[in-house]
Design a protein around this motif. Structure first.
Motif, mmCIF file in Angstrom:
data_model
loop_
_atom_site.group_PDB
_atom_site.id
_atom_site.type_symbol
_atom_site.label_atom_id
_atom_site.label_comp_id
_atom_site.label_asym_id
_atom_site.label_seq_id
_atom_site.Cartn_x
_atom_site.Cartn_y
_atom_site.Cartn_z
ATOM 1 N N ARG A 246 0.830 -1.215 0.000
ATOM 2 C CA ARG A 246 0.000 0.000 0.000
ATOM 3 C C ARG A 246 0.861 1.259 0.000
ATOM 4 O O ARG A 246 0.524 2.249 -0.641
ATOM 5 C CB ARG A 246 -0.952 -0.022 1.195
ATOM 6 C CG ARG A 246 -2.124 -0.986 1.004
ATOM 7 C CD ARG A 246 -3.011 -1.080 2.213
ATOM 8 N NE ARG A 246 -4.201 -1.875 1.920
ATOM 9 C CZ ARG A 246 -4.834 -2.637 2.802
ATOM 10 N NH1 ARG A 246 -4.395 -2.704 4.062
ATOM 11 N NH2 ARG A 246 -5.905 -3.319 2.454
ATOM 12 N N ARG A 247 1.974 1.197 0.728
ATOM 13 C CA ARG A 247 2.880 2.352 0.738
ATOM 14 C C ARG A 247 3.476 2.599 -0.649
ATOM 15 O O ARG A 247 3.902 3.723 -0.951
ATOM 16 C CB ARG A 247 4.009 2.123 1.747
ATOM 17 C CG ARG A 247 3.553 2.180 3.202
ATOM 18 C CD ARG A 247 4.737 2.227 4.147
ATOM 19 N NE ARG A 247 4.328 2.079 5.533
ATOM 20 C CZ ARG A 247 4.469 0.963 6.241
ATOM 21 N NH1 ARG A 247 5.032 -0.105 5.692
ATOM 22 N NH2 ARG A 247 4.063 0.910 7.501
ATOM 23 N N GLN A 248 3.520 1.553 -1.468
ATOM 24 C CA GLN A 248 4.028 1.689 -2.834
ATOM 25 C C GLN A 248 2.965 2.231 -3.791
ATOM 26 O O GLN A 248 3.210 2.369 -4.981
ATOM 27 C CB GLN A 248 4.526 0.331 -3.344
ATOM 28 C CG GLN A 248 5.709 -0.238 -2.577
ATOM 29 C CD GLN A 248 6.961 0.595 -2.723
ATOM 30 O OE1 GLN A 248 7.303 1.020 -3.826
ATOM 31 N NE2 GLN A 248 7.642 0.855 -1.614
ATOM 32 N N GLY A 249 1.780 2.516 -3.249
ATOM 33 C CA GLY A 249 0.723 3.110 -4.065
ATOM 34 C C GLY A 249 -0.270 2.127 -4.638
ATOM 35 O O GLY A 249 -1.150 2.519 -5.426
ATOM 36 N N ILE A 250 -0.185 0.852 -4.259
ATOM 37 C CA ILE A 250 -1.118 -0.151 -4.756
ATOM 38 C C ILE A 250 -2.359 -0.176 -3.879
ATOM 39 O O ILE A 250 -2.269 -0.166 -2.644
ATOM 40 C CB ILE A 250 -0.458 -1.548 -4.784
ATOM 41 C CG1 ILE A 250 0.719 -1.546 -5.775
ATOM 42 C CG2 ILE A 250 -1.459 -2.631 -5.172
ATOM 43 C CD1 ILE A 250 1.499 -2.839 -5.786
ATOM 44 N N ASP A 251 -3.515 -0.214 -4.514
ATOM 45 C CA ASP A 251 -4.781 -0.349 -3.795
ATOM 46 C C ASP A 251 -4.988 -1.841 -3.510
ATOM 47 O O ASP A 251 -5.369 -2.600 -4.385
ATOM 48 C CB ASP A 251 -5.911 0.202 -4.659
ATOM 49 C CG ASP A 251 -7.252 0.195 -3.935
ATOM 50 O OD1 ASP A 251 -7.286 -0.090 -2.726
ATOM 51 O OD2 ASP A 251 -8.274 0.466 -4.598
ATOM 52 N N VAL A 252 -4.704 -2.269 -2.273
ATOM 53 C CA VAL A 252 -4.798 -3.686 -1.909
ATOM 54 C C VAL A 252 -6.192 -3.963 -1.359
ATOM 55 O O VAL A 252 -6.598 -3.380 -0.349
ATOM 56 C CB VAL A 252 -3.738 -4.087 -0.876
ATOM 57 C CG1 VAL A 252 -3.854 -5.578 -0.560
ATOM 58 C CG2 VAL A 252 -2.331 -3.759 -1.400
#
Length: 257
Positions: A246-252
């Motif tokens: 999530r910190r990498q910008g992925i919507d998990v």
């Protein structure tokens, strides 16, 4: 003070190792070995059983190494998890879109779930032609060399077809997704196909992966995490890895069965 999730996950890994090394193990013996209450141990076993990792019956625990029936009915825990992930996919796709789909078994399940809407599906999965689909959906096979036993289409012809196309969405399964390795696969023949699908997507790339793949780096690189918009996984995925993704910008998106 309650155990942190990291401690719980570490204990569950140790339980799996203990079960791997012997015949069916008594629940009471495991509780004593790991210095936890029977209630705590049973909670661990319930989670591991739901994950399809162990079979637990009559006070004995054994490792599940193949797809077998579980306490959920005729399908194993992991099969139910895959079905639940697949069922979540349509919420992130807009009808009448063009969709690249790779040859993973999870994506095959998702194609069946997408029968509720008209789509153009471009895939290297031969089995997609057997899926349930909306009457206005078109399925286009990439062509190429058939790789068995998976029955996926790979090679120069498949690549050339994909390079002439663009999709609105890409739905991709993988053998690993991690901060260190990005999206990876065990199959060298499919790595380039999957990479091309991702690079030629106009809107969103949706990765589907059960908990066994989250935090894992497999043999062949497919894409960096910047190439993934959404990850749909289950609620058994490692919490720390999920936070890092999530910190990498992925919507998990985590689903529960």
């Amino acid at each position: 003070m309650k155990n942190s999730m990291a401690n719980v996950q570490a204990r569950r890994e140790k339980i799996l190792s203990a079960v791997d090394q012997s015949e069916p193990v008594a629940v009471e013996g495991l509780a004593q070995r790991f210095n936890v209450s029977i209630t705590t141990l049973r909670r661990d076993l319930k989670a591991l059983s739901d994950m399809g990792q162990v079979k637990w019956h009559h006070g004995l625990v054994e490792r599940t190494n193949v797809v077998t029936a579980s306490n959920h009915g005729s399908r194993s825990g992991i099969e139910l998890i895959k079905d639940t992930i697949a069922a979540a996919v349509p919420a992130y796709i807009v009808k009448n879109s063009t969709l690249f789909v790779n040859s993973s078994s999870l994506c095959w399940r998702a194609i069946n779930q997408l029968a509720i809407m008209p789509l153009t599906i471009i895939t290297n999965n031969i089995k997609a032609t057997e899926c349930v689909r909306h009457p206005e959906t078109s399925i286009i096979l990439t062509g190429g060399e058939i790789r068995y036993p998976k029955e996926s289409l790979v090679g120069t012809v498949a690549m050339q077809i994909l390079e002439t196309m663009q999709s609105d969405y890409t739905l991709i399964g993988c053998d690993g997704i991690s901060v260190a390795g990005g999206v990876t696969t065990q199959n060298i023949y499919e790595a380039q196909i999957n990479s091309t699908m991702i690079s030629r997507t106009k809107q969103k790339v949706i990765c589907v992966a059960d908990y066994r793949k989250v935090g894992v780096t497999s043999n062949y690189h497919v894409a960096d995490l910047t190439g993934v918009d959404i990850l749909i996984t289950d609620n058994f995925a490692n919490e720390k890895v999920v936070r890092d993704l999530r910190r990498q910008g992925i919507d998990v998106i985590q689903v529960s069965n």
